[in-house]
Write a protein that holds these residues in place. Structure first.
Motif, short mmCIF file in Angstrom:
data_model
loop_
_atom_site.label_atom_id
_atom_site.label_comp_id
_atom_site.label_asym_id
_atom_site.label_seq_id
_atom_site.Cartn_x
_atom_site.Cartn_y
_atom_site.Cartn_z
N PHE A 193 0.83 -1.20 0.00
CA PHE A 193 0.00 0.00 0.00
C PHE A 193 0.87 1.26 0.00
O PHE A 193 0.61 2.22 -0.74
CB PHE A 193 -0.92 -0.01 1.22
CG PHE A 193 -1.80 1.20 1.34
CD1 PHE A 193 -2.98 1.30 0.61
CD2 PHE A 193 -1.46 2.24 2.20
CE1 PHE A 193 -3.79 2.42 0.72
CE2 PHE A 193 -2.26 3.35 2.32
CZ PHE A 193 -3.43 3.45 1.57
N THR A 194 1.92 1.25 0.82
CA THR A 194 2.82 2.40 0.89
C THR A 194 3.56 2.60 -0.43
O THR A 194 3.69 3.73 -0.92
CB THR A 194 3.83 2.21 2.03
OG1 THR A 194 3.12 2.06 3.26
CG2 THR A 194 4.77 3.39 2.13
N TYR A 243 2.66 1.63 -3.47
CA TYR A 243 1.75 2.09 -4.53
C TYR A 243 1.37 3.56 -4.35
O TYR A 243 1.35 4.32 -5.31
CB TYR A 243 0.48 1.23 -4.53
CG TYR A 243 0.47 0.18 -5.62
CD1 TYR A 243 0.03 0.48 -6.90
CD2 TYR A 243 0.89 -1.12 -5.37
CE1 TYR A 243 0.01 -0.47 -7.90
CE2 TYR A 243 0.88 -2.09 -6.36
CZ TYR A 243 0.44 -1.76 -7.64
OH TYR A 243 0.43 -2.70 -8.63
N THR A 244 1.05 3.94 -3.14
CA THR A 244 0.53 5.29 -2.93
C THR A 244 1.59 6.37 -2.85
O THR A 244 1.27 7.56 -2.95
CB THR A 244 -0.33 5.34 -1.65
OG1 THR A 244 0.43 4.86 -0.54
CG2 THR A 244 -1.60 4.49 -1.82
N THR A 245 2.85 6.00 -2.69
CA THR A 245 3.91 7.02 -2.64
C THR A 245 4.89 6.94 -3.80
O THR A 245 5.49 7.96 -4.15
CB THR A 245 4.71 6.92 -1.33
OG1 THR A 245 5.42 5.67 -1.28
CG2 THR A 245 3.80 7.04 -0.13
N ASP A 286 1.90 5.76 -7.73
CA ASP A 286 0.82 6.65 -8.11
C ASP A 286 1.36 7.90 -8.81
O ASP A 286 2.09 8.70 -8.21
CB ASP A 286 0.03 7.08 -6.87
CG ASP A 286 -1.25 7.82 -7.21
OD1 ASP A 286 -1.42 8.23 -8.37
OD2 ASP A 286 -2.09 7.98 -6.31
N LYS A 314 0.93 11.66 -7.28
CA LYS A 314 1.49 12.09 -6.01
C LYS A 314 2.50 13.22 -6.16
O LYS A 314 2.75 13.97 -5.22
CB LYS A 314 2.13 10.91 -5.28
CG LYS A 314 1.11 9.89 -4.78
CD LYS A 314 0.14 10.52 -3.81
CE LYS A 314 -0.85 9.49 -3.28
NZ LYS A 314 -1.83 10.08 -2.38
N CYS A 374 -4.89 -1.63 -4.67
CA CYS A 374 -4.31 -0.31 -4.94
C CYS A 374 -4.44 0.08 -6.41
O CYS A 374 -4.78 1.22 -6.72
CB CYS A 374 -2.85 -0.28 -4.52
SG CYS A 374 -2.60 -0.29 -2.74
N PHE A 432 -6.85 3.12 -6.30
CA PHE A 432 -6.04 4.28 -5.99
C PHE A 432 -5.25 4.81 -7.19
O PHE A 432 -4.92 5.99 -7.23
CB PHE A 432 -5.06 3.96 -4.86
CG PHE A 432 -5.74 3.67 -3.56
CD1 PHE A 432 -6.17 4.70 -2.74
CD2 PHE A 432 -5.95 2.36 -3.14
CE1 PHE A 432 -6.81 4.43 -1.53
CE2 PHE A 432 -6.58 2.08 -1.95
CZ PHE A 432 -7.02 3.12 -1.14
N ILE A 433 -4.91 3.92 -8.13
CA ILE A 433 -4.07 4.31 -9.25
C ILE A 433 -4.91 4.40 -10.51
O ILE A 433 -5.58 3.44 -10.89
CB ILE A 433 -2.92 3.30 -9.48
CG1 ILE A 433 -2.21 3.01 -8.17
CG2 ILE A 433 -1.96 3.81 -10.54
CD1 ILE A 433 -1.52 4.20 -7.55
#
Length: 248
Positions: free
Chosen positions: A152-153, A155-157, A160, A163, A229, A233-234
């Protein structure tokens, strides 16, 4: 659904793939050498469980951040089959290259563990195993959650594209979440989150106690992390390979 891309067997001979595999080997080797070495040093120094956990968790946080920074632009510096699987589920690496990464990661971990055994004069290589009172299902669930947190970290930082400036911090944040997860789960499941990190020490020591947990748990967590994710999220375009590219 995820955007899994098969890839082609020709990837193994492409210069960019070969370069990526070399860098992935070096980064994984150095990560495992420092990570396992810190556990061996804690044992040799007679550290209490809490101090040992602090020492090992901090070392892993530092070395993961350093190795991801070193190899990110070339191989992605996965260092971990579960990370590779999570990114493959989202179509960010082909299935063919994923298997090549897995082989390289396991070889690097094995060589790092054998090297540690040699340079320490044959010290016992500590393996990941369940703590007393933790049953296999509890350990499995712990590894799934901790690995999901890692993916999760990432993918989201780092993955993505929206960001922006946060991506420059993502490398440090990836190291920090590994350290935090070791603090949280180290005294229960060992907080592996990484089949390769567990494989090398088990191979050198010949001790495969609970080893299946450190494959099944992280791979489930990595796969779920990538699937969730990438779908929630992406948001980016994905151009599937042509039939010619997919042919072996």
């Amino acid at each position: 659904m995820g955007k899994i891309t098969l890839g082609t067997s020709r990837e193994a001979t492409q210069p960019d793939c070969i370069k990526a595999l070399v860098v992935e080997f070096i980064c994984t080797f150095l990560f495992v050498f420092a990570g396992v070495g810190s556990a061996m040093a804690a044992d040799k120094g007679g550290a209490s469980p809490i101090l040992g956990l602090l020492f090992v968790g901090t070392t892993h946080a530092f070395v993961v951040a350093a190795m991801v920074a070193a190899g990110f632009s070339i191989s992605g510096a996965h260092l971990n089959p579960a990370v590779t699987l999570g990114l493959a589920v989202g179509g960010h690496i082909t299935v063919v290259r994923s298997f090549l990464y897995w082989i390289i990661q396991l070889l690097a971990s094995s060589l790092a563990s054998f090297s540690l055994n040699y340079v320490t004069g044959g010290m016992v290589t500590p393996i990941h195993s369940l703590a007393k009172g933790v049953d296999p299902i509890q350990g499995l669930v712990m590894e799934v959650i901790l690995t999901f947190s890692l993916i999760f970290t990432i993918y989201t930082t780092l993955v993505d594209p929206k960001k922006g400036p946060l991506q420059t911090q993502g490398i440090l944040l990836t190291g920090l979440v590994v350290g935090a997860n070791i603090f949280a789960g180290g005294l229960f499941s060992g907080a592996s989150m990484n089949p390769a990190r567990s494989f090398g020490p088990a191979l050198v020591s010949g001790n495969w106690t609970d080893h299946w947990i450190y494959w099944v748990g992280p791979l489930i967590g990595g796969g779920l992390g990538g699937l969730i994710c990438d779908n929630f999220f992406i948001f980016n375009s994905h151009i599937p390979l042509s039939r010619d590219d997919e042919a072996f």
